[in-house]
Design a protein around this motif. Structure first.
Motif, PDB file in Angstrom:
ATOM      1  N   GLN A 105      34.754  41.785  41.063  1.00 41.33           N
ATOM      2  CA  GLN A 105      34.263  41.596  42.685  1.00 41.33           C
ATOM      3  C   GLN A 105      33.921  40.224  42.967  1.00 41.33           C
ATOM      4  O   GLN A 105      34.237  39.769  44.048  1.00 41.33           O
ATOM      5  CB  GLN A 105      33.180  42.591  42.972  1.00 41.33           C
ATOM      6  CG  GLN A 105      33.342  44.073  43.058  1.00 41.33           C
ATOM      7  CD  GLN A 105      32.323  45.032  43.159  1.00 41.33           C
ATOM      8  OE1 GLN A 105      31.439  44.663  42.907  1.00 41.33           O
ATOM      9  NE2 GLN A 105      32.741  46.217  43.687  1.00 41.33           N
ATOM     10  N   PHE A 106      32.920  39.689  41.936  1.00 38.29           N
ATOM     11  CA  PHE A 106      32.663  38.183  42.266  1.00 38.29           C
ATOM     12  C   PHE A 106      33.620  37.337  41.920  1.00 38.29           C
ATOM     13  O   PHE A 106      33.837  36.141  42.618  1.00 38.29           O
ATOM     14  CB  PHE A 106      31.463  37.862  41.349  1.00 38.29           C
ATOM     15  CG  PHE A 106      30.549  36.835  41.899  1.00 38.29           C
ATOM     16  CD1 PHE A 106      29.580  37.285  42.646  1.00 38.29           C
ATOM     17  CD2 PHE A 106      30.673  35.496  41.579  1.00 38.29           C
ATOM     18  CE1 PHE A 106      28.701  36.517  43.218  1.00 38.29           C
ATOM     19  CE2 PHE A 106      29.810  34.489  41.977  1.00 38.29           C
ATOM     20  CZ  PHE A 106      29.055  34.890  42.792  1.00 38.29           C
ATOM     21  N   SER A 161      38.839  30.987  39.598  1.00 38.81           N
ATOM     22  CA  SER A 161      38.111  31.961  39.160  1.00 38.81           C
ATOM     23  C   SER A 161      38.492  32.053  37.687  1.00 38.81           C
ATOM     24  O   SER A 161      39.535  32.283  37.538  1.00 38.81           O
ATOM     25  CB  SER A 161      37.856  33.179  39.792  1.00 38.81           C
ATOM     26  OG  SER A 161      38.552  34.000  39.732  1.00 38.81           O
ATOM     27  N   GLU A 162      37.727  32.445  36.714  1.00 37.10           N
ATOM     28  CA  GLU A 162      38.063  32.584  35.404  1.00 37.10           C
ATOM     29  C   GLU A 162      36.851  33.477  34.794  1.00 37.10           C
ATOM     30  O   GLU A 162      35.777  33.131  34.756  1.00 37.10           O
ATOM     31  CB  GLU A 162      38.009  31.344  34.538  1.00 37.10           C
ATOM     32  CG  GLU A 162      38.767  31.545  33.021  1.00 37.10           C
ATOM     33  CD  GLU A 162      38.782  30.201  32.172  1.00 37.10           C
ATOM     34  OE1 GLU A 162      38.619  30.396  31.024  1.00 37.10           O
ATOM     35  OE2 GLU A 162      38.283  29.138  32.954  1.00 37.10           O
ATOM     36  N   LEU A 163      37.344  34.675  33.995  1.00 41.01           N
ATOM     37  CA  LEU A 163      36.537  35.461  33.541  1.00 41.01           C
ATOM     38  C   LEU A 163      36.569  35.175  31.875  1.00 41.01           C
ATOM     39  O   LEU A 163      37.495  34.891  31.203  1.00 41.01           O
ATOM     40  CB  LEU A 163      37.162  37.046  33.446  1.00 41.01           C
ATOM     41  CG  LEU A 163      37.172  37.678  35.181  1.00 41.01           C
ATOM     42  CD1 LEU A 163      37.848  38.996  34.965  1.00 41.01           C
ATOM     43  CD2 LEU A 163      35.759  37.573  35.594  1.00 41.01           C
ATOM     44  N   LYS A 164      35.275  34.981  31.346  1.00 40.75           N
ATOM     45  CA  LYS A 164      35.169  34.410  30.163  1.00 40.75           C
ATOM     46  C   LYS A 164      34.427  35.341  29.188  1.00 40.75           C
ATOM     47  O   LYS A 164      33.240  35.980  29.733  1.00 40.75           O
ATOM     48  CB  LYS A 164      34.581  32.995  30.391  1.00 40.75           C
ATOM     49  CG  LYS A 164      35.333  31.906  30.948  1.00 40.75           C
ATOM     50  CD  LYS A 164      34.678  30.756  30.769  1.00 40.75           C
ATOM     51  CE  LYS A 164      34.730  29.991  29.277  1.00 40.75           C
ATOM     52  NZ  LYS A 164      34.213  28.784  29.075  1.00 40.75           N
ATOM     53  N   ALA A 209      29.173  30.825  47.197  1.00 39.62           N
ATOM     54  CA  ALA A 209      29.715  32.060  46.733  1.00 39.62           C
ATOM     55  C   ALA A 209      28.525  33.141  46.685  1.00 39.62           C
ATOM     56  O   ALA A 209      29.010  34.287  46.816  1.00 39.62           O
ATOM     57  CB  ALA A 209      30.340  31.947  45.259  1.00 39.62           C
ATOM     58  N   LEU A 210      27.480  32.868  46.422  1.00 33.52           N
ATOM     59  CA  LEU A 210      26.395  33.915  46.350  1.00 33.52           C
ATOM     60  C   LEU A 210      26.151  34.311  47.549  1.00 33.52           C
ATOM     61  O   LEU A 210      25.796  35.688  47.998  1.00 33.52           O
ATOM     62  CB  LEU A 210      25.208  33.111  45.825  1.00 33.52           C
ATOM     63  CG  LEU A 210      25.267  33.027  44.194  1.00 33.52           C
ATOM     64  CD1 LEU A 210      23.897  32.093  43.973  1.00 33.52           C
ATOM     65  CD2 LEU A 210      25.178  34.105  43.375  1.00 33.52           C
ATOM     66  N   VAL A 211      26.138  33.509  48.585  1.00 33.62           N
ATOM     67  CA  VAL A 211      26.016  33.840  50.023  1.00 33.62           C
ATOM     68  C   VAL A 211      26.996  34.750  50.411  1.00 33.62           C
ATOM     69  O   VAL A 211      26.795  35.889  51.023  1.00 33.62           O
ATOM     70  CB  VAL A 211      25.821  32.530  51.012  1.00 33.62           C
ATOM     71  CG1 VAL A 211      25.866  32.972  52.523  1.00 33.62           C
ATOM     72  CG2 VAL A 211      24.637  31.678  50.749  1.00 33.62           C
ATOM     73  N   LYS A 212      28.238  34.387  50.181  1.00 30.05           N
ATOM     74  CA  LYS A 212      29.424  35.390  50.661  1.00 30.05           C
ATOM     75  C   LYS A 212      29.301  36.753  49.910  1.00 30.05           C
ATOM     76  O   LYS A 212      29.567  37.745  50.532  1.00 30.05           O
ATOM     77  CB  LYS A 212      30.675  34.616  50.290  1.00 30.05           C
ATOM     78  CG  LYS A 212      31.874  35.368  50.689  1.00 30.05           C
ATOM     79  CD  LYS A 212      33.315  34.381  50.545  1.00 30.05           C
ATOM     80  CE  LYS A 212      34.509  35.212  51.403  1.00 30.05           C
ATOM     81  NZ  LYS A 212      34.189  35.135  52.783  1.00 30.05           N
ATOM     82  N   TYR A 213      28.857  36.900  48.703  1.00 33.68           N
ATOM     83  CA  TYR A 213      28.992  38.259  47.910  1.00 33.68           C
ATOM     84  C   TYR A 213      27.818  38.840  48.512  1.00 33.68           C
ATOM     85  O   TYR A 213      28.143  40.011  48.976  1.00 33.68           O
ATOM     86  CB  TYR A 213      28.455  37.928  46.428  1.00 33.68           C
ATOM     87  CG  TYR A 213      28.348  39.135  45.743  1.00 33.68           C
ATOM     88  CD1 TYR A 213      29.240  39.651  45.474  1.00 33.68           C
ATOM     89  CD2 TYR A 213      27.010  39.739  45.460  1.00 33.68           C
ATOM     90  CE1 TYR A 213      29.272  41.038  44.699  1.00 33.68           C
ATOM     91  CE2 TYR A 213      27.020  40.800  44.937  1.00 33.68           C
ATOM     92  CZ  TYR A 213      27.749  41.699  44.428  1.00 33.68           C
ATOM     93  OH  TYR A 213      27.724  42.822  43.749  1.00 33.68           O
TER      94      TYR A 213
END
Length: 373
Positions: free
Chosen positions: A304-305, A316-319, A365-369
């Motif tokens: 979602q993030f 974005s990259e999941l790590k 990104a935090l605001v948008k989430y």
């Protein structure tokens, strides 16, 4: 967002000295600021158990939408040398004069959290409850997180289970969701003293026993998700004495605690072979420093993030990462954490710097989430 306000707040915080166990002044600054912003405050006194001077802070910003909300987390302590740090803004970079660390780890994360909440409130954006969790002593073994008295937190102040930890090095867009457990190990080898020049054959050299065992241990990269390191060997004797004690210290990390225990058994086998061949004895002690961090929702929260970043045209990259953080400790309490990048570079060194555009992207990104609910 208000870029200048974010930078002013960050610079002000960077110049408050807050090394591990001495974050008290900075904590007071943050508590006063959060109260001015309309937060409810809970202070955890776990620091009394390890000799610090700062509580862990829970700040709650009540929402006007039903739901579980989200927790934003970071840590207050910085790595030395940081006394009298002076932040220098040079184009897109915030740095120091090179004599101190910057403290962007993790005051950059805290600045992003503060600006996020200010933006949400100023724009009257409907939102679920927002919790902020800030800990002391993350840099010296996550002491603040480890000593949280969770059972004493009032029910209405207990943070939301989905937690965004704003404390990852590198660019925005990085989303760490898994990290290994770490076990500390200590092996004490016992030999037998003797005069090294007159009758060495009567002795058992503990250093030799330790060396043989070490030469038969798998150390370094063991597999894709497991590492081991020996960091200290201690045995101090005059050159004319066969040493009868040698202690080695190290760590094992893995995304499987069962795998760590397997490695420990292999280390015991190497030690058994050594004392069988050379004599003496040994005692191996180990303890879990922190548990595995892994998602408990099949990566739904992390994805979602990631979607938020992509909507902002931020790759974005999941790590999966190899280091530990407060997130590993919070996992024990059932928190579902992701750790996001904030633009930190060369952390823990006097060459540390923070990229302003990455800090802004993280805040956006935090605001948008939170807007998305």
């Amino acid at each position: 967002m208000n870029k200048q306000r974010l930078l002013n707040n960050l610079v002000e915080m960077l110049e408050i000295h807050s090394p591990s166990k001495k974050e008290g002044e900075y904590a007071k600054y943050l508590v006063n600021l959060f109260k001015e912003m309309g937060a409810l405050i809970y202070l955890d006194k776990g620091y009394l158990e390890y000799g610090g001077d700062s509580p862990s802070i829970i700040a709650k910003f009540p929402g006007n939408i039903e739901g579980d909300g989200v927790t934003l987390a970071a840590h207050m302590d910085v790595v030395e040398p940081n006394s009298n740090a002076k932040a220098i803004i040079d184009g897109n970079i915030i740095k120091t004069d090179g004599t101190t660390t910057l403290g962007g780890d993790d005051k950059g994360g805290i600045a992003a959290i503060i600006e996020t909440i200010r933006t949400i409130k100023e724009e009257n954006i409907p939102h679920k409850d927002i919790y902020v969790v800030l800990t002391p002593c993350e840099e010296i073994g996550m002491l603040g997180a480890k000593h949280f008295n969770w059972e004493e937190i009032p029910k209405d102040m207990f943070p939301a289970k989905n937690m965004i930890v704003v404390d990852n090095a590198g660019k925005s867009g990085l989303i760490a969701h898994s990290a290994p457990s770490k076990y500390d190990i200590e092996i004490c080898f016992q030999g037998k003293k003797a005069h090294a020049g007159i009758e060495p054959e009567k002795g058992i050299n503990a250093i030799a026993v330790a060396s043989y065992a070490l030469s038969h241990m798998n150390i370094g990269r063991i597999d894709d998700l497991t590492t081991s390191n020996i960091s200290k060997i201690n045995s101090e004797f005059p050159s004319n004495v066969v040493p009868d004690v040698c202690t080695i210290n190290g760590e094992i990390r893995s995304h499987s605690e069962d795998r760590i225990l397997e490695i420990i058994e292999l280390y015991k086998k190497a030690c058994d072979e050594s004392v069988t061949k050379l004599g003496g004895s040994y005692k191996l002690n180990y303890q879990c420093d922190y548990p595995v961090l892994k998602p408990n929702d099949n990566l739904i929260f992390a994805k979602q993030f990631a979607e938020v970043y992509e909507e902002l045209n931020i790759p974005s990259e999941l790590k999966v990462i190899g280091g530990g953080s407060d997130s590993n400790i919070f996992a024990k309490q059932g928190f579902n954490s992701i750790i996001i990048g904030v633009g930190m570079n060369n952390v823990h060194t006097v060459e540390e710097y923070l990229e302003i555009d990455e800090l802004l992207k993280t805040t956006e990104a935090l605001v948008k989430y939170i807007k998305k609910g």
